[in-house]
Design a protein around this motif. Structure first.
Motif, PDB file in Angstrom:
ATOM      1  N   SER A 311      33.084  30.947   3.594  1.00  0.00           N
ATOM      2  CA  SER A 311      32.520  30.652   4.908  1.00  0.00           C
ATOM      3  C   SER A 311      31.423  31.645   5.254  1.00  0.00           C
ATOM      4  CB  SER A 311      33.616  30.697   5.973  1.00  0.00           C
ATOM      5  OG  SER A 311      34.148  32.006   6.080  1.00  0.00           O
ATOM      6  N   GLU A 365      30.889  23.866  -3.517  1.00  0.00           N
ATOM      7  CA  GLU A 365      30.535  24.284  -2.158  1.00  0.00           C
ATOM      8  C   GLU A 365      31.076  23.346  -1.086  1.00  0.00           C
ATOM      9  OE1 GLU A 365      29.027  27.181  -1.638  1.00  0.00           O
ATOM     10  OE2 GLU A 365      29.077  27.431  -3.820  1.00  0.00           O
ATOM     11  N   TYR A 366      31.914  22.367  -1.493  1.00  0.00           N
ATOM     12  CA  TYR A 366      32.346  21.349  -0.544  1.00  0.00           C
ATOM     13  C   TYR A 366      33.865  21.236  -0.484  1.00  0.00           C
ATOM     14  CZ  TYR A 366      27.502  19.842  -1.323  1.00  0.00           C
ATOM     15  OH  TYR A 366      26.144  19.803  -1.447  1.00  0.00           O
ATOM     16  N   ARG A 380      30.808  21.085   4.118  1.00  0.00           N
ATOM     17  CA  ARG A 380      30.361  22.344   3.513  1.00  0.00           C
ATOM     18  C   ARG A 380      31.328  23.467   3.863  1.00  0.00           C
ATOM     19  NH1 ARG A 380      25.722  19.807   5.418  1.00  0.00           N
ATOM     20  NH2 ARG A 380      24.228  19.227   3.759  1.00  0.00           N
ATOM     21  N   ARG A 382      30.701  26.503   3.791  1.00  0.00           N
ATOM     22  CA  ARG A 382      29.996  27.604   4.441  1.00  0.00           C
ATOM     23  C   ARG A 382      30.155  27.580   5.956  1.00  0.00           C
ATOM     24  NH1 ARG A 382      25.565  26.131   2.980  1.00  0.00           N
ATOM     25  NH2 ARG A 382      24.691  25.237   4.895  1.00  0.00           N
ATOM     26  N   SER A 385      29.917  21.942   8.231  1.00  0.00           N
ATOM     27  CA  SER A 385      29.036  20.827   8.556  1.00  0.00           C
ATOM     28  C   SER A 385      29.211  19.704   7.533  1.00  0.00           C
ATOM     29  CB  SER A 385      27.571  21.289   8.574  1.00  0.00           C
ATOM     30  OG  SER A 385      27.195  21.798   7.296  1.00  0.00           O
ATOM     31  N   GLU A 386      28.903  18.474   7.958  1.00  0.00           N
ATOM     32  CA  GLU A 386      29.074  17.317   7.085  1.00  0.00           C
ATOM     33  C   GLU A 386      27.907  17.203   6.113  1.00  0.00           C
ATOM     34  OE1 GLU A 386      28.917  12.490   7.535  1.00  0.00           O
ATOM     35  OE2 GLU A 386      30.099  13.612   9.025  1.00  0.00           O
ATOM     36  N   ALA A 387      28.236  16.998   4.825  1.00  0.00           N
ATOM     37  CA  ALA A 387      27.206  16.813   3.802  1.00  0.00           C
ATOM     38  C   ALA A 387      26.971  15.331   3.541  1.00  0.00           C
ATOM     39  CB  ALA A 387      27.599  17.524   2.505  1.00  0.00           C
TER      40      ALA A 387
END
Length: 557
Positions: A311, A365-366, A380, A382, A385-387
């Motif tokens: 994150s 990364e997902y 994501r 990190r 947020s939606e990819a």
């Protein structure tokens, strides 16, 4: 008279034919996926194997992929261990005639629970090391770290059995390749010898000759589960003096507990918990009184653990100060939460607006979130947020660097682009009843009720892509932290040590490590208007590392 006899014979023949046809339809034999079909979607079949059973009245009940092996069980009480890379059977055994829960393993042992008996086997040879009668009826399969066996029970407790070597010689682990080969001469199959040679690190760590203290002589530690655990516990961060373990319960809780071995009196204790009430409350045990309220939620999905916290909040921290991994869990309200398992920080929250009760997974990364509306969201790690979003997906089974393998609504194997979610190809997988969830490598494992096991992978990937560290690597890392200290001498009157086995444990038995068990939400019922922030700045007392060494504590080994 002859006419009546002829009519009777004709009717009997017709009935037998119909019954035979119905039986054949109900137990149609499984078929191998044709190589031409696999090649059409960029896959190839690496191997296939057969689980030992009689398909006329036996079937496979569970199959899991753990640390390079497939653990398959049948309703006849058979446990079979298959090399996940080559498809060779390492060993098989009959555990018992009662219900056999899905087993678990670490770098040295395999643990199976049959009825109320827990049986421990040598991982490489299949030799039975020990067995014991559990203190309560198990509610799910066990989970094994490198130093503990965790058993969830209907008594609303999780029991933790220490894995202790029988002799101090096990601490040296200085076996050479030649001595390891000599130790395998009594193994049950050449495939087992080959597997040990391939896993030299595990063999050097004493796996080939591993022996544990009698389980009947070990009094397990316990902690409250806030309801009946309805799943195998999930391992979080592991260190020499620490295990973090998580589970969900039938009361809507997700609970994180820690086994802190440098604490002599009550090492197995509650860390954090999510609670289902008219509001969703995050409760941090180290900062009692602080909370954050989010819309109502029922947590049913299996938590997924990512060993490295990717994150943004963790990445902004100095690398030397980063601690713990990331647990991701979904809820029936459509919320997805990501929480650091060591600090308890809520890293991000994502809303799918659809109930989430299936298994969440994470690759690269997902994080991949399947919903009850049969949508798959890529989030994501990190920042939450939606990819992308894909329709018509039931669950994820495996992933490579560029592809995501899922089961669609037609029970076919769909191949998605992992970066965009675009559907690339679809493969008909026939009547496979179990598609093994493989979070470790890129291999796709398909299992049928009649015991046919198939392994598929991308044509160009002859060597598996590994997503997480192996049990042997975990063990090497943990043992590198080992300190030369005397064992902690635990007293018989430790607060949360299990008593001698009884006919039944009371469901309302209290645990010394948590005083909220009778009503976990009672501490907050008088604070509905509280504005405290559970994730704000901590006091000076909470800045201390709850998992730091507390002086010169004794080594439990």
């Amino acid at each position: 008279m002859k006419r009546h006899i002829a009519v009777c014979l004709a009717v009997c023949s017709l009935c037998a034919s119909v019954a035979s046809t119905a039986w054949a339809i109900g137990s149609a034999p499984s078929k191998l996926i044709e190589e031409t079909q696999a090649e059409a979607v960029g896959l190839t079949r690496e191997w296939f194997a057969q689980v030992t059973l009689d398909p006329s009245f036996e079937k496979v009940t569970s199959a899991t992929c753990q640390d390079g092996v497939i653990l398959a069980t049948t309703d006849a009480g058979v446990l079979q261990v298959i090399d996940a890379e080559k498809g060779t059977t390492l060993w098989s055994t009959v555990v018992g005639s009662e219900y056999l829960f899905p087993p678990a393993l670490n770098s040295k042992i395999v643990v199976a629970i049959c009825g109320t008996r827990m049986v421990v086997y040598d991982r490489f040879s299949g030799d039975k090391l020990d067995e014991t009668e559990l203190y309560a009826q198990p509610s799910a399969g066990p989970r094994v770290s490198e130093r503990e066996i965790y058993v969830p029970t209907y008594g609303e407790k999780i029991f933790a059995y220490a894995i202790k070597p029988e002799t101090l010689e096990s601490k040296t682990f200085d076996a050479t390749l030649d001595s390891m080969k000599a130790a395998t001469k009594d193994f049950k199959s050449p495939a087992a010898v080959e597997f040990v040679e391939k896993n030299l690190s595990g063999a050097q760590n004493g796996a080939a000759k591993f022996r544990i203290e009698k389980l009947d002589d070990i009094r397990p530690y316990t902690t409250a589960t806030f309801g009946v655990p309805n799943m195998q516990p999930v391992m979080g961060s592991q260190a020499y003096d620490l295990d973090v373990v998580a589970w969900t319960s039938d009361q809507g809780w997700m609970v994180l507990a820690s086994m802190q071995r440098n604490i002599g009196d009550a090492p197995f204790r509650l860390l954090y918990k999510f609670q289902t009430r008219p509001y969703f409350s995050f409760i941090n045990e180290r900062r009692l009184g602080n909370r954050a309220q989010i819309p109502r939620v029922d947590i049913e999905s299996i938590p997924f653990f990512i060993p490295i916290d990717k994150s943004a909040g963790a990445m902004a921290t100095d690398s030397a100060k980063r601690r713990g991994g990331l647990f991701v869990v979904g809820s029936r309200s459509g919320h997805v939460f990501a929480m650091n398992d060591v600090t308890g920080d809520l890293r991000w929250t994502y809303i799918t607006e659809r109930p989430v009760s299936g298994r969440i997974s994470a690759f690269g990364e997902y994080a991949f979130v399947p919903t009850q509306a049969k949508d798959l969201y890529a989030v994501r790690l990190r920042d939450g947020s939606e990819a992308w979003r894909a329709d018509g997906v039931l669950r994820v089974v495996a992933a490579s660097a560029t592809r995501l393998y899922v089961i669609d609504t037609l029970e076919q194997l769909a191949i998605l682009d992992i970066a965009t979610g675009r559907r690339i190809k679809t493969l008909d997988i026939g009547n496979t009843s179990i598609q093994i969830f493989n979070s470790e490598t890129d291999r796709v494992y398909l299992v049928s009720e009649d015991g046919l096991v198939q392994c598929l992978h991308e044509t160009q990937l002859s060597t598996p892509i590994r997503h997480i560290e192996s049990c042997g690597e975990t063990y090497d890392r943990i043992m590198a932290q080992m300190r030369d200290e005397e064992p902690v001498k635990e007293t018989a009157d430790d607060a949360n040590v299990a008593e001698e086995p009884a006919a039944q444990l009371p469901a309302d038995a209290t645990d010394a490590s948590t005083e909220e068990e009778e009503d976990p939400a009672s501490a907050f019922e008088d604070e509905e208007e509280s504005g405290d922030d559970a994730f704000g700045d901590e006091s000076s007392d909470s800045d201390a590392d709850p998992f730091a060494d507390s002086g010169d504590e004794d080594d439990p080994f």
